[in-house]
Design an enzyme around this catalytic site. Sequence first.
Site, PDB file in Angstrom:
ATOM      1  CE  LYS A  65      -4.094  -1.994   2.207  1.00  0.00           C
ATOM      2  NZ  LYS A  65      -5.077  -1.855   3.314  1.00  0.00           N
ATOM      3  N   GLY A 129      -0.478  -0.903  14.300  1.00  0.00           N
ATOM      4  CA  GLY A 129       0.025  -1.363  13.009  1.00  0.00           C
ATOM      5  C   GLY A 129      -0.677  -0.668  11.857  1.00  0.00           C
ATOM      6  N   GLY A 130      -0.523  -1.226  10.655  1.00  0.00           N
ATOM      7  CA  GLY A 130      -1.073  -0.600   9.459  1.00  0.00           C
ATOM      8  C   GLY A 130      -2.571  -0.380   9.501  1.00  0.00           C
ATOM      9  CG  ASN A 151       1.379  -1.090  19.654  1.00  0.00           C
ATOM     10  OD1 ASN A 151       0.653  -1.877  19.043  1.00  0.00           O
ATOM     11  ND2 ASN A 151       2.680  -1.058  19.473  1.00  0.00           N
ATOM     12  CG  LEU A 154       4.255   4.067  25.276  1.00  0.00           C
ATOM     13  CD1 LEU A 154       2.756   4.188  25.047  1.00  0.00           C
ATOM     14  CD2 LEU A 154       4.619   4.415  26.719  1.00  0.00           C
ATOM     15  CB  ALA A 155       8.508   3.518  21.075  1.00  0.00           C
ATOM     16  NE  ARG A 156       4.123  -0.426  14.512  1.00  0.00           N
ATOM     17  CZ  ARG A 156       4.185  -1.552  13.830  1.00  0.00           C
ATOM     18  NH1 ARG A 156       4.654  -2.645  14.410  1.00  0.00           N
ATOM     19  NH2 ARG A 156       3.810  -1.609  12.568  1.00  0.00           N
ATOM     20  CB  VAL A 216      -9.912  -4.490  11.459  1.00  0.00           C
ATOM     21  CG1 VAL A 216     -10.214  -3.070  11.910  1.00  0.00           C
ATOM     22  CG2 VAL A 216      -8.605  -4.976  12.061  1.00  0.00           C
ATOM     23  CE1 TYR A 218     -12.278 -12.060   5.321  1.00  0.00           C
ATOM     24  CE2 TYR A 218     -11.168  -9.981   5.757  1.00  0.00           C
ATOM     25  CZ  TYR A 218     -11.390 -11.077   4.943  1.00  0.00           C
ATOM     26  OH  TYR A 218     -10.707 -11.202   3.758  1.00  0.00           O
TER      27      TYR A 218
END
Length: 281
Positions: A65, A129-130, A151, A154-156, A216, A218
Site C-alpha cells: 500500500k 500497526g497498518g 500498543n 508504546l514507542a510505536r 477489523v 474477519y
Amino acid sequence: MKRVAIFGHPVIHSRSPLVHGYWLKQHGIAGDYVRHDVAPDEAEAFFARFAEQGYAGGNVTIPHKEVAFNALAEADPVARALGVANTLWLEDGRLFGANTDAPGFLSNLDVTAPGWDANPRVALVLGAGGASRAVLYGFLQRGFDKVLLANRTLARAEALAAHFGPRVVPIGWDGVSASLKEAQVVANTTSLGMKGQPPLDLDLSVLADDAVVADVVYVPLETPLLKAAKARGLRTVDGLGMLLHQAVPGFARWFGVTPQVDAGLRDLIVADLAAKGQLGA
C-alpha cells in the site's frame, strides 16, 4: 472488457475477486477482477509502470500500500493523510489512487451500529500497526474528542499519535483496562483473535452498556473479543463489513455503477468462510 485486480503478496486468499465478481454479475457488466501476486522486490517497478500492465485499476493489499501510494500522480485526501493507497485507477495514462479503508470502516459502523457516533467523546484503538491508521483517521473525522491508542510497544503508539496530533493519546498495554471504563467504542486492529493467533483477553464488564466493540479481523468472523462483547450484551461490528464497504468506491470508479453491500453479498462471503472452516475461532 475492463480488467482489474487485487495486488499484494500473497493474494491467494483474497476474497476481493468474490466481492467484485458478485457485483459484476449482479449488474450484468462485462469485466474481470483477478488476483495478481507482486513480489516485494518487484513492487516499486510494477506500480511505476502500472499503465503498461494491462489493468484499468485495482486494489492494493499488504505489503504494497505504501509503495503504491508513492507511485501515484494524484492521491485523494485520505490516502495523503495516511500515506498509503488501496484503490488505483488510470486517468489519461496517469496513476491515481485513494484510500477507502477509513470510509469502509465508518460505513460498516454506520450500517451495523446506527448512532454509534451520536456523542463522540472517547474511542479506544487497540494496536498501532497498518490497520490502525484508517481506524484512527475515521474516529478523528467523526469528531471524537479523544482517541486512546494502545500498543504493546508504546514507542510505536507514540510515533503514530504524533502523526495524527494531540487528540490521539498513546497508552501502554497496561493502561487498556482503565481506558475501557471511558471508551464509547473499542476497535481491535491487532492480529490477536485472528485464526491461529492467541485471543484478545479483555475484561469488558467495565464498558458502558451502550458501548460498541468492533474488530477489523474477519477470520474468524466472530473473534473471541466479539463473542465476549455479545455475551456482555454489547453491540458488535465484525471485520467483514469493512472489507465489503471499502470495496464500493473502487467498483464505482472502474465500472461506473455504485454497488450495494447487500445480504446476498455477505451471505456469499460467509459461505466461503464456512466452507474453509473460518467462521469460529
